[in-house]
Scaffold this motif. Structure first.
Motif, PDB file in Angstrom:
ATOM      1  N   TRP A   4     -29.169 -17.625  -5.686  1.00  0.00           N
ATOM      2  CA  TRP A   4     -28.803 -16.631  -6.679  1.00  0.00           C
ATOM      3  C   TRP A   4     -29.901 -15.629  -6.928  1.00  0.00           C
ATOM      4  CZ3 TRP A   4     -32.441 -17.218 -10.294  1.00  0.00           C
ATOM      5  CH2 TRP A   4     -32.976 -18.485 -10.459  1.00  0.00           C
ATOM      6  N   ARG A 126     -25.020 -15.137 -15.093  1.00  0.00           N
ATOM      7  CA  ARG A 126     -25.421 -14.018 -14.255  1.00  0.00           C
ATOM      8  C   ARG A 126     -26.777 -14.359 -13.641  1.00  0.00           C
ATOM      9  NH1 ARG A 126     -20.568 -11.543 -13.818  1.00  0.00           N
ATOM     10  NH2 ARG A 126     -19.825 -10.708 -15.802  1.00  0.00           N
ATOM     11  N   ASP A 127     -27.167 -13.598 -12.629  1.00  0.00           N
ATOM     12  CA  ASP A 127     -28.381 -13.972 -11.906  1.00  0.00           C
ATOM     13  C   ASP A 127     -29.667 -13.494 -12.562  1.00  0.00           C
ATOM     14  OD1 ASP A 127     -28.469 -11.262 -11.255  1.00  0.00           O
ATOM     15  OD2 ASP A 127     -27.886 -11.564  -9.162  1.00  0.00           O
ATOM     16  N   GLY A 134     -21.563 -10.051 -10.197  1.00  0.00           N
ATOM     17  CA  GLY A 134     -22.184 -11.263  -9.699  1.00  0.00           C
ATOM     18  C   GLY A 134     -21.186 -12.400  -9.599  1.00  0.00           C
ATOM     19  N   ASP A 135     -21.632 -13.482  -8.998  1.00  0.00           N
ATOM     20  CA  ASP A 135     -20.803 -14.655  -8.734  1.00  0.00           C
ATOM     21  C   ASP A 135     -21.052 -15.685  -9.833  1.00  0.00           C
ATOM     22  OD1 ASP A 135     -19.430 -16.824  -7.750  1.00  0.00           O
ATOM     23  OD2 ASP A 135     -20.708 -17.101  -5.986  1.00  0.00           O
ATOM     24  N   GLN A 136     -20.247 -15.626 -10.904  1.00  0.00           N
ATOM     25  CA  GLN A 136     -20.463 -16.554 -12.012  1.00  0.00           C
ATOM     26  C   GLN A 136     -20.282 -18.005 -11.580  1.00  0.00           C
ATOM     27  OE1 GLN A 136     -19.493 -15.618 -16.143  1.00  0.00           O
ATOM     28  NE2 GLN A 136     -18.181 -13.986 -15.386  1.00  0.00           N
ATOM     29  N   ALA A 137     -19.263 -18.270 -10.779  1.00  0.00           N
ATOM     30  CA  ALA A 137     -19.037 -19.638 -10.334  1.00  0.00           C
ATOM     31  C   ALA A 137     -20.201 -20.141  -9.483  1.00  0.00           C
ATOM     32  CB  ALA A 137     -17.730 -19.727  -9.552  1.00  0.00           C
ATOM     33  N   GLY A 138     -20.767 -19.257  -8.663  1.00  0.00           N
ATOM     34  CA  GLY A 138     -21.910 -19.640  -7.851  1.00  0.00           C
ATOM     35  C   GLY A 138     -23.135 -19.958  -8.687  1.00  0.00           C
ATOM     36  N   GLU A 160     -12.695 -11.408 -16.522  1.00  0.00           N
ATOM     37  CA  GLU A 160     -13.233 -12.434 -15.626  1.00  0.00           C
ATOM     38  C   GLU A 160     -12.885 -13.845 -16.074  1.00  0.00           C
ATOM     39  OE1 GLU A 160     -17.423 -11.836 -15.024  1.00  0.00           O
ATOM     40  OE2 GLU A 160     -17.221  -9.661 -14.986  1.00  0.00           O
ATOM     41  N   LEU A 164     -12.589 -17.394 -13.708  1.00  0.00           N
ATOM     42  CA  LEU A 164     -13.624 -18.419 -13.835  1.00  0.00           C
ATOM     43  C   LEU A 164     -13.010 -19.751 -14.242  1.00  0.00           C
ATOM     44  CD1 LEU A 164     -16.589 -19.192 -13.734  1.00  0.00           C
ATOM     45  CD2 LEU A 164     -16.830 -18.366 -16.095  1.00  0.00           C
ATOM     46  N   ALA A 167     -11.374 -21.188 -11.153  1.00  0.00           N
ATOM     47  CA  ALA A 167     -12.330 -21.712 -10.175  1.00  0.00           C
ATOM     48  C   ALA A 167     -12.820 -23.095 -10.587  1.00  0.00           C
ATOM     49  CB  ALA A 167     -13.503 -20.753 -10.029  1.00  0.00           C
TER      50      ALA A 167
END
Length: 465
Positions: A4, A126-127, A134-138, A160, A164, A167
């Motif tokens: 991330w 967020r990163d 950004g990829d919240q799940a990631g 979003e 989310l 996911a």
């Protein structure tokens, strides 16, 4: 190398400056223990985010010989055995006294320390870099590798939220246990993007919609941002704020507030707010504030890391690098913070904030000493507040503010469970609790920085690190 924290040397200072204003906020909070036994919990388990031998969630595990640390259960001392079955702690007892399940995976924890997983109860997934989206799940998945087994995002953008939720629901075992609030309440021209009801009736109608959507509470932006700007923002009408809080409670929901100015925090406390998502930075908290917090049994989340970034991104990046003993952060990405300007044309009062950082720390100490439930939260996703490591540093900064390591471990484990009315269900090593555990190579009670020295992370009975 953390997936991330992506190196982005192509970002100019001008680009960073532009993104900063868009990203610089979003926050949320906590709750009144007496009111919250009805809230929905999303069970999550673990995902392998590093190359490790991953146990199946239904595999029995025996953790043998480790020293147990559970500040909510001080009677758990000495070398012990923990038996995990079907994602929960089945039994805890002195080493050598429990019968082990046949075929169980054995983890020899002699010389190690076993504690509940930690919680970050203000995390926007967020990163923490200067960019939108950004990829919240990631980000959520990767928190597990830092020892975070529970988290709370108090203000997922409405557009979003459903994705989310979906996911997580598709593979709940891949994430920490996660609480989410759909959107935030603000006012026209006020701080943050969100719902802007103009009447109490409109506010109540929106709360009903949030309840139907499965939101784990409501969040109010009740702040003129004077601590960050010389041109304060409008504040929500108090009657509207009171209606939001009242309707949330009628629906069995918790109400959280972004309210770091004491006079405004008192207003929402008088109206029944359950948790403050930021520490008070305006002035030392007084007896009236403490009385209101205790009356509501409201929790107090300081987000020291977020406020500290106002002292300068370069200085903060250097601290992150020094603290990152596993060298997981990307040095090229950290270098971006050395280019970043402090503040923006709109948020032009960061010097005022920096001058009051000692007040912020004093207020945390005072609140904790008064018996107000303190909870760890970082405001992760704000530029510089990086996922995972920020929660570890937040714990260190709580000790620097005068709390004991035991106080901080409580704020990171059992108090988050209390705030959502789930005492005994997570944040503890008690039989029947979710098997969300850390096995550490050093004792965090002796030095809270040892929270970094992770040997294993177990989420819902699965070894993920």
């Amino acid at each position: 190398m953390s997936s991330w924290l992506v190196a982005a040397p192509w970002l100019s200072a001008r680009t960073i400056h532009a993104y900063y204003f868009v990203l610089r906020y979003g926050e949320r909070g906590l709750m009144r223990v007496a009111m919250i036994r009805v809230l929905l919990l999303m069970t999550a388990a673990a995902v392998a985010v590093v190359a490790v031998n991953v146990a199946a969630a239904d595999e029995a595990i025996v953790i043998d010989g480790g020293t147990l640390i559970d500040v909510g259960r001080p009677e758990l001392t000495g070398p012990a055995t923990i038996i995990i079955e079907q994602g929960r702690i089945r039994a805890v007892g002195p080493a050598g006294e429990l019968e082990w399940p046949a075929g169980a995976r054995i983890i020899d924890a002699r010389g190690s320390y076993v504690m509940p997983g930690i919680a970050d109860m203000h995390n926007h997934l967020r990163d923490g870099l200067f960019r939108q989206g950004g990829d919240q799940a990631g980000v959520l998945r990767n928190l597990l590798s830092w020892g975070i087994t529970t988290t709370f995002n108090p203000g997922v953008p409405v557009e979003e939220y459903a994705a989310l939720r979906s996911a997580i629901a598709a593979d709940p075992a891949a994430y920490p246990q996660t609480f989410l609030i759909r959107g935030v309440f603000t006012t026209k021209g006020g701080w943050g993007n969100g719902f802007t009801p103009e009447t109490p009736a409109e506010a109540r109608a929106i709360v009903l919609q949030l309840k139907a959507a499965g939101s784990d509470g409501v969040k109010l932006m009740y702040d003129d941002m004077r601590w960050a700007t010389t041109r304060p923002f409008p504040v929500m009408d108090r009657a509207v704020a009171a209606a939001i809080i009242d309707e949330a409670h009628k629906q069995g929901m918790l109400a959280f507030a972004h309210a770091p100015i004491q006079e405004l925090a008192k207003q929402v406390l008088e109206d029944g707010i359950d948790c403050l998502l930021h520490g008070i930075i305006s002035e030392p908290i007084d007896a009236e504030f403490i009385e209101l917090m205790k009356r509501n049994n409201a929790c107090y989340i300081s987000t020291l890391t977020m406020f500290q970034t106002n002292a300068g991104y370069a200085e903060w990046a250097d601290r992150l690098k020094a603290f990152d003993f596993e060298k997981r952060l990307d040095s090229n990405a950290l270098a971006i913070f050395h280019k970043a300007p402090n503040g923006t044309a709109r948020l032009d009062n960061t010097d005022w904030t920096v001058e009051r950082l000692p007040v912020l720390r004093l207020n945390l100490f005072t609140a904790n000493s008064a018996g107000i439930p303190v909870v760890i939260g970082t405001d992760t996703g704000i530029p510089g507040v990086l996922p995972g490591i920020a929660a570890q540093l937040e714990m260190v900064m709580h000790v620097e503010a005068g709390l004991t390591p035991e106080d901080v471990l409580k704020a990171a484990t059992s108090n988050p469970a209390l705030m959502f009315g789930r005492a005994g269900q997570f944040g503890t090593l008690a039989p029947g609790a979710q098997a969300d555990l850390l096995i550490l190579n050093a004792d965090p009670r002796r030095n809270i920085e040892n929270i970094r020295r992770i040997r294993h992370v177990i989420r819902a009975g699965r070894v993920v690190r």
